[in-house]
Write a protein that holds these residues in place. Sequence first.
Motif, mmCIF file in Angstrom:
data_model
loop_
_atom_site.group_PDB
_atom_site.id
_atom_site.type_symbol
_atom_site.label_atom_id
_atom_site.label_comp_id
_atom_site.label_asym_id
_atom_site.label_seq_id
_atom_site.Cartn_x
_atom_site.Cartn_y
_atom_site.Cartn_z
ATOM 1 N N UNK A 1 0.837 -1.203 0.000
ATOM 2 C CA UNK A 1 0.000 0.000 0.000
ATOM 3 C C UNK A 1 0.872 1.254 0.000
ATOM 4 N N UNK A 2 1.905 1.269 0.825
ATOM 5 C CA UNK A 2 2.761 2.450 0.931
ATOM 6 C C UNK A 2 3.518 2.727 -0.364
ATOM 7 N N UNK A 3 4.105 1.677 -0.960
ATOM 8 C CA UNK A 3 4.909 1.939 -2.155
ATOM 9 C C UNK A 3 4.024 2.326 -3.331
ATOM 10 N N UNK A 4 2.791 1.816 -3.370
ATOM 11 C CA UNK A 4 1.907 2.168 -4.484
ATOM 12 C C UNK A 4 1.310 3.554 -4.320
ATOM 13 N N UNK A 5 1.463 4.131 -3.110
ATOM 14 C CA UNK A 5 0.973 5.481 -2.866
ATOM 15 C C UNK A 5 2.113 6.485 -2.756
ATOM 16 N N UNK A 6 3.275 6.131 -3.342
ATOM 17 C CA UNK A 6 4.368 7.092 -3.456
ATOM 18 C C UNK A 6 5.415 7.030 -2.375
ATOM 19 N N UNK A 7 5.342 6.057 -1.465
ATOM 20 C CA UNK A 7 6.353 5.946 -0.422
ATOM 21 C C UNK A 7 7.720 5.698 -1.028
ATOM 22 N N UNK A 8 8.710 6.422 -0.560
ATOM 23 C CA UNK A 8 10.032 6.301 -1.157
ATOM 24 C C UNK A 8 11.149 6.108 -0.161
ATOM 25 N N UNK A 9 11.125 6.847 0.926
ATOM 26 C CA UNK A 9 12.176 6.741 1.924
ATOM 27 C C UNK A 9 12.055 5.408 2.661
ATOM 28 N N UNK A 10 13.193 4.749 2.880
ATOM 29 C CA UNK A 10 13.176 3.482 3.602
ATOM 30 C C UNK A 10 12.574 3.672 4.988
ATOM 31 N N UNK A 11 12.799 4.862 5.579
ATOM 32 C CA UNK A 11 12.252 5.135 6.912
ATOM 33 C C UNK A 11 10.728 5.069 6.922
ATOM 34 N N UNK A 12 10.108 5.311 5.760
ATOM 35 C CA UNK A 12 8.646 5.267 5.673
ATOM 36 C C UNK A 12 8.111 3.836 5.718
ATOM 37 N N UNK A 13 8.999 2.862 5.556
ATOM 38 C CA UNK A 13 8.589 1.460 5.599
ATOM 39 C C UNK A 13 8.814 0.832 6.971
ATOM 40 N N UNK A 14 9.409 1.590 7.887
ATOM 41 C CA UNK A 14 9.672 1.047 9.216
ATOM 42 C C UNK A 14 8.367 0.622 9.875
ATOM 43 N N UNK A 15 8.458 -0.466 10.598
ATOM 44 C CA UNK A 15 7.267 -1.043 11.206
ATOM 45 C C UNK A 15 6.694 -2.155 10.344
ATOM 46 N N UNK A 16 6.865 -2.028 9.026
ATOM 47 C CA UNK A 16 6.386 -3.052 8.100
ATOM 48 C C UNK A 16 7.512 -3.966 7.628
ATOM 49 N N UNK A 17 8.767 -3.535 7.853
ATOM 50 C CA UNK A 17 9.910 -4.357 7.474
ATOM 51 C C UNK A 17 10.887 -4.468 8.639
#
Length: 234
Positions: free
Chosen positions: A211-227
Amino acid sequence: MLIDDLIASLPEKEHEVKEVRVGYLWIGVVTKNCGLAKNYGGPYTPAPAGFGNLEKLGCAKLLSYARSWNFLEAGIGIATLNSLIDVRGKRKNAFDIIREVGRNKRIVMVGHFPDAKDLRKTAKEVWVLERNPQPGDLPDTAAEYLIPKADVVAITGSAIINKSLERLLELSRGKFTVILGPSTPMSEVLFDYGADVLAGVRVKNPAGVMRKISQGGGMVSQLKGDVEFRVMEK
């Protein structure tokens, strides 16, 4: 050869392709697990073969895209490869390893990582090489000249997508070499090619990441909690 060896090392090459997402900066594929790869496609990159029905093509076909010179297809292939790897290793920060090993030494970083600036506090010298240089970076073509002078080399895992990783590892022979970032295949095959440390991710929450990457997430920090960030050492 590197990509062929990585594909050949997979114990299972066929799983249901549940989802493929191509985001602004990241590509995600869900099969056995969720795998990620950098999106190196640009505005003029042709759409991948079979787009709109990629899930129906199957793992073997999507894996073959890893060899493509269409970097959008190649990213889909590497994300598929990563989705078929059961990520092992310790929960550890790769930059702690680089900082410790690189103390008072020369470090080359292939790829712009925000933490690189902290390495300059303890390293003798830090060169950051980037295809799209930011202030203070050098162009990635400097690799042929600077890697031979380095003691420690840190390479973005996304270099496998644009086919530069194999040459970078050749240049890094005899250096302490780390491959890092979400695109990194967490496979021992890379140790055979000269890597000492692999630092990638294990996706804990595929739905959240996709969901995050398909909505423009780019910074690795934005994926924290999910990875989870994982490290494998040779």
